[in-house]
Design an enzyme around this catalytic site. Structure first.
Site, PDB file in Angstrom:
ATOM      1  N   ASP A  92       0.861  -1.185   0.000  1.00 12.88           N
ATOM      2  CA  ASP A  92       0.000   0.000   0.000  1.00 12.88           C
ATOM      3  C   ASP A  92       0.898   1.236   0.000  1.00 12.88           C
ATOM      4  O   ASP A  92       2.113   1.134   0.137  1.00 12.88           O
ATOM      5  CB  ASP A  92      -0.952  -0.020   1.195  1.00 12.88           C
ATOM      6  CG  ASP A  92      -0.245   0.123   2.529  1.00 12.88           C
ATOM      7  OD1 ASP A  92       0.958   0.438   2.541  1.00 12.88           O
ATOM      8  OD2 ASP A  92      -0.891  -0.085   3.567  1.00 12.88           O
ATOM      9  N   ASP A 271      -7.925  -7.651   1.022  1.00  8.67           N
ATOM     10  CA  ASP A 271      -6.988  -7.789   2.139  1.00  8.67           C
ATOM     11  C   ASP A 271      -7.681  -7.280   3.388  1.00  8.67           C
ATOM     12  O   ASP A 271      -8.582  -6.441   3.297  1.00  8.67           O
ATOM     13  CB  ASP A 271      -5.713  -6.967   1.904  1.00  8.67           C
ATOM     14  CG  ASP A 271      -5.934  -5.493   2.239  1.00  8.67           C
ATOM     15  OD1 ASP A 271      -5.495  -5.051   3.325  1.00  8.67           O
ATOM     16  OD2 ASP A 271      -6.579  -4.779   1.445  1.00  8.67           O
ATOM     17  N   HIS A 340      -5.289 -20.888  11.667  1.00  7.80           N
ATOM     18  CA  HIS A 340      -6.647 -21.327  11.359  1.00  7.80           C
ATOM     19  C   HIS A 340      -7.387 -20.278  10.529  1.00  7.80           C
ATOM     20  O   HIS A 340      -7.972 -20.591   9.478  1.00  7.80           O
ATOM     21  CB  HIS A 340      -7.451 -21.620  12.625  1.00  7.80           C
ATOM     22  CG  HIS A 340      -8.904 -21.798  12.315  1.00  7.80           C
ATOM     23  ND1 HIS A 340      -9.443 -23.006  11.927  1.00  7.80           N
ATOM     24  CD2 HIS A 340      -9.915 -20.886  12.230  1.00  7.80           C
ATOM     25  CE1 HIS A 340     -10.719 -22.835  11.629  1.00  7.80           C
ATOM     26  NE2 HIS A 340     -11.044 -21.567  11.818  1.00  7.80           N
TER      27      HIS A 340
END
Length: 376
Positions: A92, A271, A340
């Site tokens: 970014d 994102d 996870h």
């Protein structure tokens, strides 16, 4: 960079494609884990590749500029070599972080002056040096320097802001087009649509951004506190204007439900810090809903975190053990939960891609959004 559109869902605007960069191919729709300061927090690079199956990650210009600094990154040969990552990276421009420093920054036509959150030192980001900094960091995809307006945002402020963002975009493009990448591979530049939640401003900004004819386009300034319905309305509006043959990146979004709904509107890239940040606070996202692992109900639950997952730690560790680690503030708890959540996010966009290609996305998405929003 090349973008090849491979399939479109017959009942929505969802698409499947492939982005080809010098560091590899990205199958879209894609979620990009956020590696703010040269690390996706709590995760090794080999886990990113082999377990999470990340195809591209993010670097944050503001944080990397301040620490370790451009001198170190350049001596290392760029961010890829510094962190040991051989797949694509998107950086970014630092704009979002700079604007979030509301007490210690000043916006002018030239650029933005701000004080470091680390030591209070004064710095200036301009459209030109935002490009130079990203050249030095070495992202495969680098972003325009823009103003990310807050929510709520007064109309006249948002109008003046997009006009300045568009002037800054011209300066970014001029700098990008007159400079070369530093490390022997090509870089691609994406402009960013702004305009808060005002339809006319979003339309104007999308038209201006499309007119620059860059290789991909981004949508910014959403997921900053507005209701989800506003986000979807603005995204739909903008996706109808941005060219179909180029990838569309919705910045900073979001929950699993947000991602599926925006895929349906024609977005290709996402994102968000949510999967990593929420993991460290004990929130797990699963295909059946959301688990708060700090709840007492998991204390004596010795079943696997997710029995049918192909992630080793999901099958080997129990919910009760993970709860113990998190409540004890053991570092391993943050690692397991982060693995996870990122694995789940990458599974979700991969599954969405398969459903788009098979023509089943729309019904599958409608079924999944109900399940994903449940609190278990």
């Amino acid at each position: 960079m090349k973008f090849n559109l491979q399939a479109q869902d017959p009942l929505s605007k969802a698409r499947a494609g492939e982005i080809t960069t010098d560091h590899g191919t990205i199958k879209t729709p894609i979620f990009m884990p956020v590696g703010t300061a040269g690390t996706v927090k709590a995760v090794h690079q080999h886990e990113l590749k082999n377990d999470i199956k990340a195809q591209i990650i993010l670097g944050n210009t503001y944080h990397l500029y301040l620490r370790p600094g451009l001198n170190t990154l350049e001596k290392a040969g760029g961010l890829h070599k510094f962190i040991g990552w051989d797949r694509p990276i998107l950086t970014d421009s630092g704009g979002y972080q700079v604007y979030s420093l509301t007490e210690v920054r000043k916006i002018k036509e030239e650029g933005v002056t701000f004080r470091s959150h680390i030591d209070g030192s004064k710095h200036l980001f301009t459209p030109e040096n935002a490009i130079d900094i990203q050249r030095t960091i070495g992202g495969d995809i680098i972003m325009a320097f823009d103003e990310c307006t807050p929510y709520p945002c007064e109309y006249n402020y948002a109008r003046r802001s997009i006009d300045m963002t568009h002037r800054w975009l011209k300066r970014c493009c001029d700098r990008f087009d007159t400079t070369e990448p530093k490390y022997g591979y090509s870089q691609t530049f994406f402009p960013i649509v702004q305009g808060s939640v005002y339809k006319d401003l979003r339309v104007k900004s999308a038209e201006v951004i499309a007119s620059f004819e860059r290789e991909g386009n981004a949508i910014g300034g959403l997921s900053v506190g507005e209701p989800a319905e506003e986000m979807y309305a603005m995204t739909e509006l903008v996706c109808n204007i941005l060219p179909t043959e180029k990838p569309r990146y919705l910045m900073g979004v979001g929950t699993p439900v947000n991602i599926l709904e925006n895929i349906a509107l024609g977005v290709d890239m996402f994102d968000c810090v949510m999967p990593t940040r929420n993991a460290r606070n004990g929130m797990l996202f699963t295909k059946d809903g959301i688990l708060n692992m700090r709840n007492e109900k998991w204390k004596n639950d010795f079943s696997p975190i997710e029995a049918d997952s192909d992630l080793w730690s999901d099958r080997e560790y129990s919910k009760g053990y993970l709860r113990h680690l998190l409540t004890s503030k053991e570092i391993l708890g943050a690692q397991i939960a982060t693995l996870h959540n990122l694995h789940f996010y990458l599974w979700l966009v991969s599954e969405a891609r398969e459903k788009i290609i098979s023509g089943e996305f729309y019904d599958w998405k409608n079924m999944m959004v109900k399940r994903l929003a449940q609190r278990l």
